[in-house]
Scaffold this motif. Structure first.
Motif, PDB file in Angstrom:
ATOM      1  N   MET A   1      32.149  39.095  45.590  1.00 32.66           N
ATOM      2  CA  MET A   1      33.539  39.006  45.939  1.00 32.66           C
ATOM      3  C   MET A   1      34.091  37.670  45.456  1.00 32.66           C
ATOM      4  SD  MET A   1      33.448  40.613  49.731  1.00 32.66           S
ATOM      5  CE  MET A   1      31.917  39.784  50.058  1.00 32.66           C
ATOM      6  N   LYS A   2      35.387  37.669  45.211  1.00 30.97           N
ATOM      7  CA  LYS A   2      36.052  36.478  44.700  1.00 30.97           C
ATOM      8  C   LYS A   2      37.273  36.156  45.560  1.00 30.97           C
ATOM      9  CE  LYS A   2      33.585  35.944  40.916  1.00 30.97           C
ATOM     10  NZ  LYS A   2      32.848  34.737  40.603  1.00 30.97           N
ATOM     11  N   ARG A   3      37.574  34.867  45.651  1.00 28.22           N
ATOM     12  CA  ARG A   3      38.793  34.422  46.318  1.00 28.22           C
ATOM     13  C   ARG A   3      39.751  33.954  45.244  1.00 28.22           C
ATOM     14  NH1 ARG A   3      39.082  29.441  50.437  1.00 28.22           N
ATOM     15  NH2 ARG A   3      38.086  28.465  48.657  1.00 28.22           N
ATOM     16  N   ILE A   4      40.967  34.469  45.282  1.00 29.20           N
ATOM     17  CA  ILE A   4      42.027  34.065  44.371  1.00 29.20           C
ATOM     18  C   ILE A   4      43.043  33.292  45.186  1.00 29.20           C
ATOM     19  CG2 ILE A   4      43.874  34.827  42.834  1.00 29.20           C
ATOM     20  CD1 ILE A   4      42.279  37.433  42.440  1.00 29.20           C
ATOM     21  N   ILE A   5      43.347  32.089  44.754  1.00 28.47           N
ATOM     22  CA  ILE A   5      44.433  31.313  45.342  1.00 28.47           C
ATOM     23  C   ILE A   5      45.453  31.104  44.239  1.00 28.47           C
ATOM     24  CG2 ILE A   5      45.142  29.128  46.372  1.00 28.47           C
ATOM     25  CD1 ILE A   5      42.298  28.889  47.507  1.00 28.47           C
ATOM     26  N   ALA A   6      46.647  31.637  44.447  1.00 24.74           N
ATOM     27  CA  ALA A   6      47.729  31.472  43.481  1.00 24.74           C
ATOM     28  C   ALA A   6      48.806  30.618  44.126  1.00 24.74           C
ATOM     29  CB  ALA A   6      48.298  32.831  43.080  1.00 24.74           C
ATOM     30  N   VAL A   7      49.144  29.515  43.475  1.00 26.98           N
ATOM     31  CA  VAL A   7      50.235  28.655  43.919  1.00 26.98           C
ATOM     32  C   VAL A   7      51.375  28.899  42.941  1.00 26.98           C
ATOM     33  CG1 VAL A   7      50.955  26.296  44.416  1.00 26.98           C
ATOM     34  CG2 VAL A   7      48.585  26.985  44.836  1.00 26.98           C
TER      35      VAL A   7
ATOM     36  N   VAL B   1      49.436  32.041  47.755  1.00 27.20           N
ATOM     37  CA  VAL B   1      48.975  33.396  48.067  1.00 27.20           C
ATOM     38  C   VAL B   1      47.466  33.401  47.923  1.00 27.20           C
ATOM     39  CG1 VAL B   1      49.153  35.839  47.461  1.00 27.20           C
ATOM     40  CG2 VAL B   1      51.120  34.327  47.110  1.00 27.20           C
ATOM     41  N   GLU B   2      46.779  33.829  48.979  1.00 26.39           N
ATOM     42  CA  GLU B   2      45.318  33.844  48.965  1.00 26.39           C
ATOM     43  C   GLU B   2      44.828  35.279  49.161  1.00 26.39           C
ATOM     44  OE1 GLU B   2      41.656  31.561  51.231  1.00 26.39           O
ATOM     45  OE2 GLU B   2      43.712  30.825  51.445  1.00 26.39           O
ATOM     46  N   LEU B   3      43.933  35.704  48.275  1.00 25.23           N
ATOM     47  CA  LEU B   3      43.406  37.066  48.288  1.00 25.23           C
ATOM     48  C   LEU B   3      41.893  37.031  48.160  1.00 25.23           C
ATOM     49  CD1 LEU B   3      45.730  38.155  45.399  1.00 25.23           C
ATOM     50  CD2 LEU B   3      46.060  38.942  47.711  1.00 25.23           C
ATOM     51  N   ILE B   4      41.225  37.971  48.805  1.00 29.77           N
ATOM     52  CA  ILE B   4      39.796  38.201  48.582  1.00 29.77           C
ATOM     53  C   ILE B   4      39.679  39.567  47.927  1.00 29.77           C
ATOM     54  CG2 ILE B   4      37.504  38.379  49.621  1.00 29.77           C
ATOM     55  CD1 ILE B   4      38.845  35.616  49.998  1.00 29.77           C
ATOM     56  N   VAL B   5      39.046  39.614  46.755  1.00 28.44           N
ATOM     57  CA  VAL B   5      38.955  40.865  46.007  1.00 28.44           C
ATOM     58  C   VAL B   5      37.516  41.117  45.579  1.00 28.44           C
ATOM     59  CG1 VAL B   5      41.336  40.683  45.176  1.00 28.44           C
ATOM     60  CG2 VAL B   5      39.477  39.809  43.772  1.00 28.44           C
TER      61      VAL B   5
ATOM     62  N   GLU C   1      35.048  43.571  40.548  1.00 30.68           N
ATOM     63  CA  GLU C   1      35.554  44.495  39.529  1.00 30.68           C
ATOM     64  C   GLU C   1      37.088  44.541  39.485  1.00 30.68           C
ATOM     65  OE1 GLU C   1      34.301  46.946  43.156  1.00 30.68           O
ATOM     66  OE2 GLU C   1      33.349  45.436  41.917  1.00 30.68           O
ATOM     67  N   ASP C   2      37.764  44.075  40.532  1.00 32.29           N
ATOM     68  CA  ASP C   2      39.225  44.056  40.566  1.00 32.29           C
ATOM     69  C   ASP C   2      39.813  42.714  40.126  1.00 32.29           C
ATOM     70  OD1 ASP C   2      39.313  46.665  41.566  1.00 32.29           O
ATOM     71  OD2 ASP C   2      39.125  45.955  43.628  1.00 32.29           O
ATOM     72  N   LEU C   3      38.980  41.731  39.896  1.00 31.90           N
ATOM     73  CA  LEU C   3      39.440  40.361  39.660  1.00 31.90           C
ATOM     74  C   LEU C   3      40.423  40.249  38.497  1.00 31.90           C
ATOM     75  CD1 LEU C   3      39.213  37.353  40.400  1.00 31.90           C
ATOM     76  CD2 LEU C   3      37.317  37.215  38.773  1.00 31.90           C
ATOM     77  N   ASP C   4      40.054  40.714  37.319  1.00 33.51           N
ATOM     78  CA  ASP C   4      40.922  40.566  36.143  1.00 33.51           C
ATOM     79  C   ASP C   4      42.238  41.309  36.321  1.00 33.51           C
ATOM     80  OD1 ASP C   4      39.168  38.918  34.771  1.00 33.51           O
ATOM     81  OD2 ASP C   4      38.139  40.596  33.803  1.00 33.51           O
TER      82      ASP C   4
ATOM     83  N   PHE D   1      43.593  29.768  41.098  1.00 31.71           N
ATOM     84  CA  PHE D   1      42.234  29.279  41.283  1.00 31.71           C
ATOM     85  C   PHE D   1      41.357  30.448  41.714  1.00 31.71           C
ATOM     86  CE2 PHE D   1      45.266  25.985  42.431  1.00 31.71           C
ATOM     87  CZ  PHE D   1      44.878  24.936  41.619  1.00 31.71           C
ATOM     88  N   VAL D   2      40.155  30.538  41.144  1.00 32.40           N
ATOM     89  CA  VAL D   2      39.224  31.613  41.481  1.00 32.40           C
ATOM     90  C   VAL D   2      37.912  30.983  41.916  1.00 32.40           C
ATOM     91  CG1 VAL D   2      37.982  33.633  40.619  1.00 32.40           C
ATOM     92  CG2 VAL D   2      40.298  33.147  39.784  1.00 32.40           C
ATOM     93  N   SER D   3      37.376  31.461  43.037  1.00 32.13           N
ATOM     94  CA  SER D   3      36.092  30.956  43.515  1.00 32.13           C
ATOM     95  C   SER D   3      35.281  32.096  44.114  1.00 32.13           C
ATOM     96  CB  SER D   3      36.289  29.836  44.547  1.00 32.13           C
ATOM     97  OG  SER D   3      37.037  30.299  45.639  1.00 32.13           O
ATOM     98  N   ASP D   4      33.981  31.871  44.258  1.00 32.52           N
ATOM     99  CA  ASP D   4      33.084  32.860  44.847  1.00 32.52           C
ATOM    100  C   ASP D   4      33.234  32.886  46.358  1.00 32.52           C
ATOM    101  OD1 ASP D   4      31.828  33.737  42.463  1.00 32.52           O
ATOM    102  OD2 ASP D   4      30.571  31.946  42.458  1.00 32.52           O
TER     103      ASP D   4
END
Length: 112
Positions: free
Chosen positions: A1-7, A61-65, A68-71, A92-95
């Motif tokens: 899983m990945k965490r996406i933080i978009a500012v 905006v913070e998401l956990i995906v 396979e949905d990351l891109d 920003f993308v992190s594990d």
């Protein structure tokens, strides 16, 4: 899983949110933040006095995906948040090691 933080720019949040919801990405955390990058602030004048707003309001905006949905999710954010001007923001993308749904105790992808 990945965490996406978009500012992103505050005014771009609604198009990003609607596109994410349309893509089936319902879970997100949103907060108002202030910061600066290369934009370094906005110079304004009021009643003859100049001043600089050096911390610009943004939306985080913070998401956990699932991986396979990351891109796909990143591309949705890019397409809907980009104006082409300085100050569009960053992603920003992190594990993520573990996700646990408190209500049910589900873990991992089931909890997302």
């Amino acid at each position: 899983m990945k965490r996406i933080i978009a500012v992103i720019r505050e005014e771009m949040f609604d198009p990003v949110k609607l596109a994410l919801l349309a893509a089936g990405c319902e879970g997100m955390n949103v907060s108002t933040v202030k910061g600066r990058g290369r934009q370094t602030g906005i110079k304004e004048s009021y009643r003859g006095s100049s001043y600089c707003i050096d911390l610009i309001p943004k939306t985080r905006v913070e998401l956990i995906v699932n991986e396979e949905d990351l891109d796909r999710i990143i591309n949705i954010i890019l397409e809907n948040a980009r104006t082409g001007d300085i100050g569009d923001g960053k992603i920003f993308v992190s594990d993520v090691e573990e996700v646990i749904r408190i209500r049910t105790g589900e873990r991992g992808s089931d909890a997302v």
